[in-house]
Write an enzyme that holds these catalytic residues in place. Structure first.
Site, short mmCIF file in Angstrom:
data_model
loop_
_atom_site.label_atom_id
_atom_site.label_comp_id
_atom_site.label_asym_id
_atom_site.label_seq_id
_atom_site.Cartn_x
_atom_site.Cartn_y
_atom_site.Cartn_z
N SER A 80 -3.55 -3.14 11.05
CA SER A 80 -2.42 -3.48 10.15
C SER A 80 -1.48 -4.50 10.80
CB SER A 80 -1.65 -2.22 9.75
OG SER A 80 -1.34 -1.44 10.87
N ASN A 130 1.98 9.10 12.52
CA ASN A 130 2.19 9.45 11.11
C ASN A 130 3.68 9.60 10.78
OD1 ASN A 130 -0.53 9.51 11.18
ND2 ASN A 130 -0.77 11.71 10.80
N THR A 146 18.13 -13.41 -32.62
CA THR A 146 17.24 -12.24 -32.67
C THR A 146 15.92 -12.78 -33.20
OG1 THR A 146 17.76 -11.61 -34.93
CG2 THR A 146 19.18 -10.68 -33.22
N HIS A 147 14.82 -12.20 -32.77
CA HIS A 147 13.48 -12.68 -33.14
C HIS A 147 13.30 -14.16 -32.79
CE1 HIS A 147 13.11 -8.97 -35.61
NE2 HIS A 147 14.40 -9.21 -35.84
N SER A 155 6.13 -34.45 -13.26
CA SER A 155 4.71 -34.27 -13.56
C SER A 155 3.94 -35.37 -12.84
CB SER A 155 4.49 -34.38 -15.07
OG SER A 155 3.17 -34.81 -15.34
N LYS A 210 8.65 -36.41 -17.48
CA LYS A 210 8.83 -34.96 -17.44
C LYS A 210 9.79 -34.50 -16.37
CE LYS A 210 6.80 -32.11 -19.43
NZ LYS A 210 5.45 -31.60 -19.46
N ASN A 255 10.20 -30.65 -15.25
CA ASN A 255 9.71 -29.31 -15.58
C ASN A 255 10.51 -28.21 -14.88
OD1 ASN A 255 7.62 -30.36 -17.16
ND2 ASN A 255 6.29 -30.62 -15.37
N GLU A 257 10.04 -20.96 -14.37
CA GLU A 257 8.74 -20.44 -14.82
C GLU A 257 8.14 -19.50 -13.79
OE1 GLU A 257 6.30 -23.79 -16.90
OE2 GLU A 257 7.72 -24.75 -15.56
N TYR A 269 -1.25 12.99 5.91
CA TYR A 269 -1.45 11.54 6.07
C TYR A 269 -2.91 11.18 5.81
CZ TYR A 269 -1.83 6.88 8.01
OH TYR A 269 -2.08 5.54 8.16
N GLN A 322 -1.73 3.23 4.82
CA GLN A 322 -1.44 1.99 5.54
C GLN A 322 -1.25 0.82 4.55
OE1 GLN A 322 -3.03 1.07 9.50
NE2 GLN A 322 -4.36 -0.41 8.49
N LYS A 351 2.29 -0.72 2.75
CA LYS A 351 3.18 -1.76 3.27
C LYS A 351 2.96 -3.10 2.58
CE LYS A 351 2.84 0.83 7.26
NZ LYS A 351 1.91 1.60 6.38
N1 ARG Z 1 -0.84 1.82 10.93
C1 ARG Z 1 -0.77 3.12 10.38
C2 ARG Z 1 -0.17 3.06 8.98
O1 ARG Z 1 0.41 2.10 8.68
C3 ARG Z 1 0.07 4.01 11.22
C4 ARG Z 1 -0.29 5.45 11.11
C5 ARG Z 1 -1.64 5.69 11.69
N2 ARG Z 1 -1.92 7.08 11.75
C6 ARG Z 1 -3.14 7.51 12.03
N3 ARG Z 1 -3.31 8.80 12.05
N4 ARG Z 1 -4.16 6.72 12.25
O2 ARG Z 1 -0.28 3.97 8.19
#
Ligand code: ARG
Length: 464
Positions: free
Chosen positions: A27, A114, A159-160, A280, A286, A288, A293, A320, A325, A328
């Protein structure tokens, strides 16, 4: 190539990790942004381990100094990120140990990745929310400034997407200001469900009598997660965050659509600053509204990330799972995109210029005073339903030759209802039409002034 045994968790492995698996598993490419929060959490953890006697004062201070040095490297951009570290937590610990020696490994006492990642995420979200609140506030300020300078500028209300009734520009802009206030309030309330997860260990708690409340207090959390499994498994606060952000993105998307519409030649009601439009590659004439947008379009991504998080969590067993992971990616994407959209929208609103002549013409066209004609007849004793029909027939009669309401002769009016007399003409005056909307929240000048005062007080309160 690293071998499994090289990994911090490599004790029970003899085979190396497949390189493809390393890529799938890592990650680092995205979670490195958690580093400042990871270090902040580790410092609180280490101080607590010191206070309950699990670390000596010397160990504690060595580790804290090492963490400060790592933080400095991250900040300066000299920290070396490598896939082999797998994630931000192990990268920070690896560097800490390089700097302070084996004692660095004690940072992970009584902790699991975790609960560590759960804490990092709470800290990240809290920071993101504070940033969004400040930027929503800035946009509200920009809207307020425009509204204050256009409290008398007459504008068509729709409206509309058909011209409906005239309003003043301030009335229209304040609609967005109050919508943004609700976005702000939702972000503000997000914190109520956030808690401090550290000390949950992997899922069962730790073999130490950790002072979790001390960590919570130091990190500014009101609540310590009461259950270790919930602490590591829950991502509802992240889902809630994505939902609040998506709601805000929808507000921006609607606003963006109006900027696009207003700046067309067809509407011609407002012009975006040149610096927020592009040309453009083929049509030299143009200009734009790409930025507007894109903000309109980006709402799709906010909703997709909300949905992605929901699907990730659906049916996921406790506690967990590595699926988590992926959370994120949704959170980080939303944070960056929302900040960008809010800043861009604030700049565009600030630089928007309204075409006051065209706004008035558009408001006067389209028989915008027809409701007022009906209300005039109501004033003469006709039930509203009948009055509505008479006014409708008047519009139908005039529309055939594209004549405005004020063009109708008294004879023509009388042919539709004997209740009409000379005093109907002032009713058709656009200023009077606007001034007539005196119900609270209406577009009459006195009511708009009330709304402006409330908006000003709100902007001041939220800025405190
Ligand atoms: N990189 C992991 C995550 O974002 C961290 C937790 C990892 N935990 C594990 N038991 N492998 O979730």
């Amino acid at each position: 190539m690293s071998t499994g045994t090289d990994k911090p968790w490599g004790g029970r492995f003899s085979a190396g990790q497949d390189q493809l698996f390393e890529r799938l598993n890592a990650s680092i490419p995205f979670d490195h942004v958690l580093a400042p929060f990871d270090i902040e959490g580790s410092c609180a953890h280490v101080r607590m381990l010191g206070s309950i006697g699990v670390l000596t004062e010397e160990e504690r201070d060595t580790i804290l100094a090492g963490l400060a040095a790592v933080a400095g490297e991250v900040e300066r951009g000299s920290f070396v990120w490598t896939l082999q570290d797998e994630d931000v937590h192990m990268a920070v610990e690896r560097r800490l140990t390089e700097l302070v020696g084996p004692v660095g490994g004690k940072v992970h006492t009584g902790r699991s990745r975790n609960d560590q990642v759960a804490l990092d995420l709470q800290l990240y979200l809290r920071d993101a929310v504070a940033g969004h609140k400040a930027l929503v506030h800035k946009l509200m300020e920009a809207l307020l400034l425009q509204a204050e300078s256009h409290k008398d500028t007459i504008f068509p209300g729709y409206t509309h997407l058909q011209r409906a009734q005239p309003v003043v520009v301030a009335h229209h802009l304040l609609a967005y200001l109050f919508a943004l206030q609700r976005d702000w309030e939702r972000f503000d309330a997000w914190r109520d469900t956030s808690w401090m997860p550290l000390g949950a260990g992997a899922l069962a708690g730790a073999n130490y009598s950790l002072d979790r409340d001390m960590v919570a207090g130091e990190l500014g959390f009101a609540v310590t997660a009461p259950n270790a499994m919930d602490a590591v498994a829950a991502r509802d606060t992240a889902f809630a965050y994505l939902s609040i952000a998506a709601n805000c993105a929808l507000t921006l998307s609607r606003m963006a659509e109006e900027l696009v519409l207003w700046s067309t030649q067809e509407f011609g009601l407002a012009t975006l600053p040149e610096s927020w439009t592009s040309g453009s590659s083929i049509m030299p004439q143009k200009r734009n509204p790409d930025a507007a947008e894109l903000i309109r379009g980006k709402a799709a991504g906010f909703l997709a990330r909300l949905q992605g998080m929901g699907v990730l969590l659906k049916g996921l067993p406790l506690a967990y799972n590595k699926d988590l992971q992926e959370d994120k990616l949704y959170v980080f994407g939303t944070k960056d995109e929302l900040d960008l959209c809010l800043m861009a929208m604030t700049a565009m609103v600030g630089g928007l210029s309204f075409d006051m002549v065209r706004g008035r013409e558009a408001a006067e066209g389209g028989y915008a005073a027809a409701t007022d004609v009906a209300d005039y007849l109501v004033g003469k004793g006709l039930p509203f339903r009948d009055a509505h029909r008479v006014a409708g027939r008047l519009v139908a009669m005039l529309a055939k030759d594209a004549r405005p309401l004020a063009d109708a002769t008294l004879d023509e009016l009388r042919s539709l209802s004997p209740l009409f007399s000379d005093d109907v003409y002032p009713v058709l005056d656009i200023e009077r039409v606007v001034a007539g909307k005196i119900s609270p929240g209406g577009t009459a000048p006195s009511r708009v002034l009330e709304q402006l005062a409330l908006a000003r007080a709100t902007v001041e309160r939220l800025g405190r």
